[in-house]
Enzyme design. Structure first.
Site, PDB file in Angstrom:
ATOM      1  N   LYS A 110      39.959  32.209  44.539  1.00 24.88           N
ATOM      2  CA  LYS A 110      38.584  31.942  44.126  1.00 24.88           C
ATOM      3  C   LYS A 110      38.038  30.645  44.710  1.00 24.88           C
ATOM      4  O   LYS A 110      36.836  30.438  44.726  1.00 24.88           O
ATOM      5  CB  LYS A 110      38.462  31.963  42.593  1.00 24.88           C
ATOM      6  CG  LYS A 110      38.769  33.358  42.042  1.00 24.88           C
ATOM      7  CD  LYS A 110      38.148  33.669  40.701  1.00 24.88           C
ATOM      8  CE  LYS A 110      38.319  35.164  40.417  1.00 24.88           C
ATOM      9  NZ  LYS A 110      37.840  35.605  39.140  1.00 24.88           N
ATOM     10  N   LYS A 191      41.714  45.217  43.732  1.00 28.47           N
ATOM     11  CA  LYS A 191      41.606  45.727  42.352  1.00 28.47           C
ATOM     12  C   LYS A 191      40.129  45.932  41.998  1.00 28.47           C
ATOM     13  O   LYS A 191      39.247  45.265  42.546  1.00 28.47           O
ATOM     14  CB  LYS A 191      42.285  44.780  41.363  1.00 28.47           C
ATOM     15  CG  LYS A 191      41.614  43.447  41.187  1.00 28.47           C
ATOM     16  CD  LYS A 191      42.078  42.739  39.915  1.00 28.47           C
ATOM     17  CE  LYS A 191      41.084  41.634  39.583  1.00 28.47           C
ATOM     18  NZ  LYS A 191      40.911  41.321  38.208  1.00 28.47           N
ATOM     19  N   LYS A 194      34.980  43.035  38.151  1.00 30.38           N
ATOM     20  CA  LYS A 194      33.631  42.838  37.633  1.00 30.38           C
ATOM     21  C   LYS A 194      32.782  42.080  38.614  1.00 30.38           C
ATOM     22  O   LYS A 194      31.594  42.282  38.708  1.00 30.38           O
ATOM     23  CB  LYS A 194      33.698  41.924  36.401  1.00 30.38           C
ATOM     24  CG  LYS A 194      33.971  42.576  35.126  1.00 30.38           C
ATOM     25  CD  LYS A 194      33.640  41.586  34.003  1.00 30.38           C
ATOM     26  CE  LYS A 194      34.886  41.246  33.218  1.00 30.38           C
ATOM     27  NZ  LYS A 194      35.390  39.920  33.463  1.00 30.38           N
TER      28      LYS A 194
HETATM   29  P1  ATP Z   1      36.597  39.051  37.581  1.00 31.60           P
HETATM   30  O1  ATP Z   1      36.280  40.034  38.657  1.00 31.60           O
HETATM   31  O2  ATP Z   1      35.417  38.263  37.105  1.00 31.60           O
HETATM   32  O3  ATP Z   1      37.813  38.216  37.866  1.00 31.60           O
HETATM   33  P2  ATP Z   1      37.952  41.057  36.138  1.00 31.60           P
HETATM   34  O4  ATP Z   1      37.274  42.342  36.353  1.00 31.60           O
HETATM   35  O5  ATP Z   1      39.219  40.797  36.853  1.00 31.60           O
HETATM   36  O6  ATP Z   1      36.923  39.904  36.332  1.00 31.60           O
HETATM   37  P3  ATP Z   1      38.850  39.786  33.720  1.00 31.60           P
HETATM   38  O7  ATP Z   1      37.929  39.297  32.675  1.00 31.60           O
HETATM   39  O8  ATP Z   1      39.435  38.781  34.640  1.00 31.60           O
HETATM   40  O9  ATP Z   1      38.169  40.935  34.597  1.00 31.60           O
HETATM   41  O10 ATP Z   1      40.011  40.609  33.061  1.00 31.60           O
HETATM   42  C1  ATP Z   1      40.016  41.144  31.761  1.00 31.60           C
HETATM   43  C2  ATP Z   1      41.280  41.950  31.577  1.00 31.60           C
HETATM   44  O11 ATP Z   1      41.204  43.136  32.363  1.00 31.60           O
HETATM   45  C3  ATP Z   1      42.541  41.222  32.030  1.00 31.60           C
HETATM   46  O12 ATP Z   1      43.601  41.534  31.166  1.00 31.60           O
HETATM   47  C4  ATP Z   1      42.799  41.778  33.388  1.00 31.60           C
HETATM   48  O13 ATP Z   1      44.160  41.705  33.740  1.00 31.60           O
HETATM   49  C5  ATP Z   1      42.344  43.218  33.193  1.00 31.60           C
HETATM   50  N1  ATP Z   1      41.908  43.794  34.470  1.00 31.60           N
HETATM   51  C6  ATP Z   1      40.919  43.342  35.267  1.00 31.60           C
HETATM   52  N2  ATP Z   1      40.778  44.125  36.347  1.00 31.60           N
HETATM   53  C7  ATP Z   1      41.700  45.109  36.222  1.00 31.60           C
HETATM   54  C8  ATP Z   1      42.052  46.229  37.013  1.00 31.60           C
HETATM   55  N3  ATP Z   1      41.416  46.491  38.128  1.00 31.60           N
HETATM   56  N4  ATP Z   1      43.050  47.030  36.587  1.00 31.60           N
HETATM   57  C9  ATP Z   1      43.694  46.777  35.424  1.00 31.60           C
HETATM   58  N5  ATP Z   1      43.423  45.728  34.625  1.00 31.60           N
HETATM   59  C10 ATP Z   1      42.443  44.900  35.008  1.00 31.60           C
END
Ligand code: ATP
Ligand code: LTN
Length: 328
Positions: A110, A191, A194
């Site tokens: 990041k 992955k 968001k």
């Molecule tokens: P960002 O893109 O802002 O980093 P994110 O989509 O990774 O956000 P987080 O808020 O960081 O979301 O994660 C919330 C939860 O969802 C965490 O436990 C994270 O491990 C899980 N998570 C996020 N993306 C995935 C994914 N693609 N597959 C499975 N679990 C996920």
């Protein structure tokens, strides 16, 4: 077992968040004492918009409930409503090393390419450790990407205990076997996220049915036409199969047998419908909750009170052990 987890209000929740995290939260609440927070302070570690942060925080709280987290059984709250998180973060930060924080892969990813890297981004995993240790949580359900942060939390707990006496249990990551890493529909080596710029790679929990169908139709596939699960040779189709199996409750082998040789068209159409059916009750319940903002506010207020009552005794203990003079 005491469980704590959190999700950042950095955008709208997607299927990866549900399958990797929230699904486990719902499961765990019948077996453990659970705390689930919306980690708004973590959402400020990169550029943010105040209005969007406010809206996303409430949206995620509503989605927690809409996905089946029961605020009677679990404590649902907003991180910034419990100031003990920040306080413990400072105290733990005094035990964390520059080197170990610099090695965090999320920090490296990041901060790459930025002219100026916020201190909050660097301190992010320390605040996460504080979220967990403030409640002496023993299990932390997260997706696979959080493994390294959990390791740091464990190291900090052990370091604190060794220096100041047994205070924290060493928490375990609780990572599901399937669904822990849902990949982007547009690029199966990333992955689902968001904050990725292109929304086509993710199915958001609140995407309307037609958007869901269109995203599935446009999802990338692999060469060949067979629907087979093999993440090495067929990463895109394997990801779709895993999603299909998780949202429909059908075994992957059943799906392979049904769609194996019939090409991608029918497979994608049926996956689209399975997703629409999976999301419909969540969307309906979320709509009801958003229409009753006072109810949601009351849930969060009560959650913060219950969380504070658990965190404050830990902090009292930590302050004393670290040599801070007891105050008023
Ligand atoms: P960002 O893109 O802002 O980093 P994110 O989509 O990774 O956000 P987080 O808020 O960081 O979301 O994660 C919330 C939860 O969802 C965490 O436990 C994270 O491990 C899980 N998570 C996020 N993306 C995935 C994914 N693609 N597959 C499975 N679990 C996920
Ligand atoms: N860093 C986590 C979110 C998070 C978290 C936590 C998860 C913040 N504090 C405490 C579990 C426990 C992420 O998913 N990006």
């Amino acid at each position: 077992m005491r469980v704590l987890s959190g999700i950042q209000p950095t955008g709208r929740l997607h299927l990866g968040n549900h399958l990797g995290a929230i699904r486990q939260f719902v499961d765990l609440q019948s077996r453990a004492e659970c705390l689930f927070c919306v980690v708004d302070l973590h959402a400020m570690t990169l550029d943010w918009d105040p209005e969007a942060l406010r809206a996303d925080t409430l949206q995620i709280a509503a989605l927690y409930l809409a996905c089946g987290i029961d605020p009677e059984r679990s404590i649902v709250f907003v991180q910034s409503h419990v100031p003990q998180h920040c306080e413990l973060s400072w105290l733990l930060g005094c035990l964390a090393g520059f080197g170990e924080l610099s090695r965090m892969t999320q920090f490296k990813d990041k901060s790459r390419g930025r002219e100026s890297v916020p201190f909050g981004l660097f301190a992010y995993p320390v605040l996460m450790a504080a979220d967990i240790l403030a409640y002496r949580a023993t299990a932390v359900p997260v997706g696979d990407d959080q493994r390294q942060h959990l390791e740091l939390t464990r190291d900090l707990a052990l370091r604190f205990n060794a220096r100041f006496g047994e205070t924290f249990p060493v928490p375990e990551a609780f990572i599901g076997k399937v669904g822990a890493r849902v990949m982007s529909l547009q690029n199966p080596s990333d992955k689902m996220s968001k904050s990725a710029v292109d929304p086509a790679g993710r199915i958001e929990l609140l995407d309307p049915p037609d958007v869901v169908r269109a995203k599935v139709r446009r999802a990338v596939t692999d060469s060949g036409r067979e629907v087979r699960h093999n993440p090495e040779t067929k990463p895109a189709v394997s990801n779709l199969l895993e999603i299909f199996s998780l949202v429909s409750g059908e075994e992957m082998s059943t799906l392979e047998a049904r769609y194996g040789d019939s090409g991608y068209g029918r497979f994608k159409a049926d996956l689209g419908e399975a997703l629409v059916a999976f999301l419909a009750p969540i969307q309906q319940r979320c709509g009801e909750l958003r229409a009753a903002p006072d109810h949601l506010a009351a849930v969060l207020r009560q959650g913060a009170e219950r969380a504070t009552a658990l965190a404050e005794p830990t902090l009292r203990d930590v302050r004393a052990r670290m040599g801070l003079v007891a105050g008023g």
